[in-house]
Design a protein around this motif. Structure first.
Motif, PDB file in Angstrom:
ATOM      1  N   PRO A  87      -0.563 -31.260 -17.296  1.00  0.00           N
ATOM      2  CA  PRO A  87      -0.972 -31.427 -18.688  1.00  0.00           C
ATOM      3  C   PRO A  87      -0.056 -32.404 -19.399  1.00  0.00           C
ATOM      4  O   PRO A  87       0.978 -32.816 -18.876  1.00  0.00           O
ATOM      5  CB  PRO A  87      -0.825 -30.014 -19.261  1.00  0.00           C
ATOM      6  CG  PRO A  87       0.238 -29.396 -18.420  1.00  0.00           C
ATOM      7  CD  PRO A  87       0.060 -29.962 -17.036  1.00  0.00           C
ATOM      8  N   LEU A  92       2.440 -26.663 -19.638  1.00  0.00           N
ATOM      9  CA  LEU A  92       1.173 -25.973 -19.853  1.00  0.00           C
ATOM     10  C   LEU A  92       1.331 -25.099 -21.085  1.00  0.00           C
ATOM     11  O   LEU A  92       2.155 -24.178 -21.112  1.00  0.00           O
ATOM     12  CB  LEU A  92       0.810 -25.129 -18.635  1.00  0.00           C
ATOM     13  CG  LEU A  92      -0.542 -24.413 -18.694  1.00  0.00           C
ATOM     14  CD1 LEU A  92      -1.691 -25.416 -18.745  1.00  0.00           C
ATOM     15  CD2 LEU A  92      -0.707 -23.479 -17.509  1.00  0.00           C
ATOM     16  N   ASP A 139      -3.398 -25.879 -24.392  1.00  0.00           N
ATOM     17  CA  ASP A 139      -4.280 -26.185 -23.269  1.00  0.00           C
ATOM     18  C   ASP A 139      -5.200 -25.023 -22.927  1.00  0.00           C
ATOM     19  O   ASP A 139      -6.329 -25.226 -22.500  1.00  0.00           O
ATOM     20  CB  ASP A 139      -3.442 -26.557 -22.037  1.00  0.00           C
ATOM     21  CG  ASP A 139      -2.514 -27.728 -22.298  1.00  0.00           C
ATOM     22  OD1 ASP A 139      -3.025 -28.817 -22.624  1.00  0.00           O
ATOM     23  OD2 ASP A 139      -1.287 -27.538 -22.211  1.00  0.00           O
ATOM     24  N   ILE A 140      -4.698 -23.796 -23.089  1.00  0.00           N
ATOM     25  CA  ILE A 140      -5.474 -22.586 -22.809  1.00  0.00           C
ATOM     26  C   ILE A 140      -5.247 -21.607 -23.954  1.00  0.00           C
ATOM     27  O   ILE A 140      -4.101 -21.400 -24.385  1.00  0.00           O
ATOM     28  CB  ILE A 140      -5.039 -21.911 -21.487  1.00  0.00           C
ATOM     29  CG1 ILE A 140      -5.220 -22.851 -20.300  1.00  0.00           C
ATOM     30  CG2 ILE A 140      -5.815 -20.615 -21.257  1.00  0.00           C
ATOM     31  CD1 ILE A 140      -4.659 -22.293 -18.991  1.00  0.00           C
ATOM     32  N   VAL A 270     -10.769 -23.242 -23.305  1.00  0.00           N
ATOM     33  CA  VAL A 270     -10.128 -24.539 -23.104  1.00  0.00           C
ATOM     34  C   VAL A 270     -11.019 -25.598 -23.743  1.00  0.00           C
ATOM     35  O   VAL A 270     -12.160 -25.322 -24.124  1.00  0.00           O
ATOM     36  CB  VAL A 270      -9.922 -24.845 -21.604  1.00  0.00           C
ATOM     37  CG1 VAL A 270      -9.029 -23.797 -20.948  1.00  0.00           C
ATOM     38  CG2 VAL A 270     -11.261 -24.932 -20.873  1.00  0.00           C
ATOM     39  N   ARG A 275     -11.452 -27.621 -17.836  1.00  0.00           N
ATOM     40  CA  ARG A 275     -11.238 -26.435 -17.005  1.00  0.00           C
ATOM     41  C   ARG A 275     -10.889 -26.788 -15.562  1.00  0.00           C
ATOM     42  O   ARG A 275     -10.296 -25.979 -14.839  1.00  0.00           O
ATOM     43  CB  ARG A 275     -12.481 -25.529 -17.064  1.00  0.00           C
ATOM     44  CG  ARG A 275     -12.273 -24.130 -16.493  1.00  0.00           C
ATOM     45  CD  ARG A 275     -13.430 -23.211 -16.822  1.00  0.00           C
ATOM     46  NE  ARG A 275     -13.378 -22.766 -18.214  1.00  0.00           N
ATOM     47  CZ  ARG A 275     -12.782 -21.635 -18.597  1.00  0.00           C
ATOM     48  NH1 ARG A 275     -12.226 -20.837 -17.710  1.00  0.00           N
ATOM     49  NH2 ARG A 275     -12.776 -21.296 -19.867  1.00  0.00           N
ATOM     50  N   ILE A 280      -4.394 -26.391 -15.530  1.00  0.00           N
ATOM     51  CA  ILE A 280      -5.196 -25.412 -16.269  1.00  0.00           C
ATOM     52  C   ILE A 280      -5.836 -24.422 -15.304  1.00  0.00           C
ATOM     53  O   ILE A 280      -5.927 -23.223 -15.600  1.00  0.00           O
ATOM     54  CB  ILE A 280      -6.234 -26.139 -17.140  1.00  0.00           C
ATOM     55  CG1 ILE A 280      -5.513 -26.861 -18.283  1.00  0.00           C
ATOM     56  CG2 ILE A 280      -7.286 -25.169 -17.682  1.00  0.00           C
ATOM     57  CD1 ILE A 280      -6.404 -27.666 -19.193  1.00  0.00           C
TER      58      ILE A 280
END
Length: 315
Positions: A87, A92, A139-140, A270, A275, A280
């Motif tokens: 990322p 992340l 990111d998530i 996301v 994805r 991720i």
């Protein structure tokens, strides 16, 4: 050629409504936001903003351009998924509402860290999680399908089920219902209730009580589950509480499973198209592994264990 970074600035202006708010979300100055939109307008050969009093609004041309922006960004995320394994910045970034952070994100982040993945975890309200994703600051996210959340088919986000989180009735130790192995929610219709004012779950609680045939008589309110349970522990009322939310051991309360318990679906979210990015994928895999180890049922039913009997918490 369209600079996607400038197009993103236009998306954020549409999302937040003012140049100042968009600038704050993007960590830019208002003048930088205005300049980026002017440059985007020059790139596409149209005016994107028009004056309205002291403010601005998007022109029809800008609206037309935004109609294609979500698809372009989803495709760009897919390109990044194929081209890069890490990322942005090599970290992340995970975010989620408080109970999800404690029960899901923290253990998943620990597994990722121990496997050599740099992680950053942020507690955020449900709406803020979507804003962080859209701004590129996460990111998530672990989110709830709340009334004010983007719908599941929103073209900006990819939301997928993670697990179900049932609600239990929480009563003071010594309460007449405390000895029951399970109850119908209607049994608490005449009780005084504690409202969880600052939680994203209040709509679920109100809907569950309505379905059981009553409106809860809310006499007290608190913004954090720990405070809600403290009020229950001291005999000020009862509450409904999601099973993900922990109860500190010093509180004298009983947690009772409900027949036909209301539950909330907990989702991973996301940016659409991202994805498949390797980092991720690892993050989502760690969350799925933690969810599979929990006593809560997975949304697909693969981990639908029996609901545990009532739990008593005493000092």
């Amino acid at each position: 050629m369209i600079d996607l970074r400038r197009l993103h600035v236009l998306r954020m202006l549409d999302e937040h409504g003012t140049v100042t708010a968009a600038a704050a979300a993007l960590h830019l100055t208002p003048s930088a936001v205005s300049q980026q939109i002017r440059l985007l307008g020059r790139d596409v050969g149209v005016e994107l903003l028009e004056r309205v009093g002291r403010g601005v609004r998007l022109t029809p041309a800008a609206r037309s351009l935004l109609g294609h922006a979500d698809r372009l960004y989803a495709e760009w995320e897919r390109v990044l998924a194929e081209a890069a394994g890490a990322p942005a910045g090599g970290v992340l970034r995970l975010c989620g509402f408080p109970t999800a952070l404690a029960a899901l994100l923290a253990p998943a982040a620990a597994e990722l860290r121990d496997a050599g993945v740099a992680v950053e975890v942020t507690e955020a309200g449900n709406a803020e999680c979507f804003a962080l994703l859209l701004a590129g600051d996460a990111d998530i996210a672990v989110v709830l399908p709340a009334p004010d959340a983007p719908p599941r088919d929103d073209p900006r986000f990819d939301q997928q089920p993670l697990l179900h989180d049932p609600f239990d009735l929480v009563v003071p130790a010594g309460h007449p219902l405390a000895s029951a192995a399970g109850v119908d929610l209607a049994a608490a219709a005449d009780e005084v209730w504690i409202g969880a004012d600052g939680c994203d779950d209040s709509a679920i609680v109100m809907a569950a009580c309505s379905a059981a045939g009553f409106t809860p008589r809310i006499a007290h309110g608190a913004k954090e589950w720990n405070a809600v349970v403290a009020l229950v522990s001291h005999g000020f009322g009862v509450c409904l509480m999601p099973r993900l939310a922990p109860i500190p051991a010093h509180h004298r309360v009983v947690r009772i499973p409900l027949a036909g318990a209301p539950s909330r679906a907990v989702l991973t979210c996301v940016r659409r198209g991202s994805r498949g990015r390797p980092a991720i994928v690892r993050g989502l895999g760690a969350l799925a592994a933690v969810a599979a180890q929990s006593p809560l049922p997975l949304v697909d039913g693969e981990h639908d264990e029996a609901v545990p009997h009532r739990h008593t918490y005493r000092s």
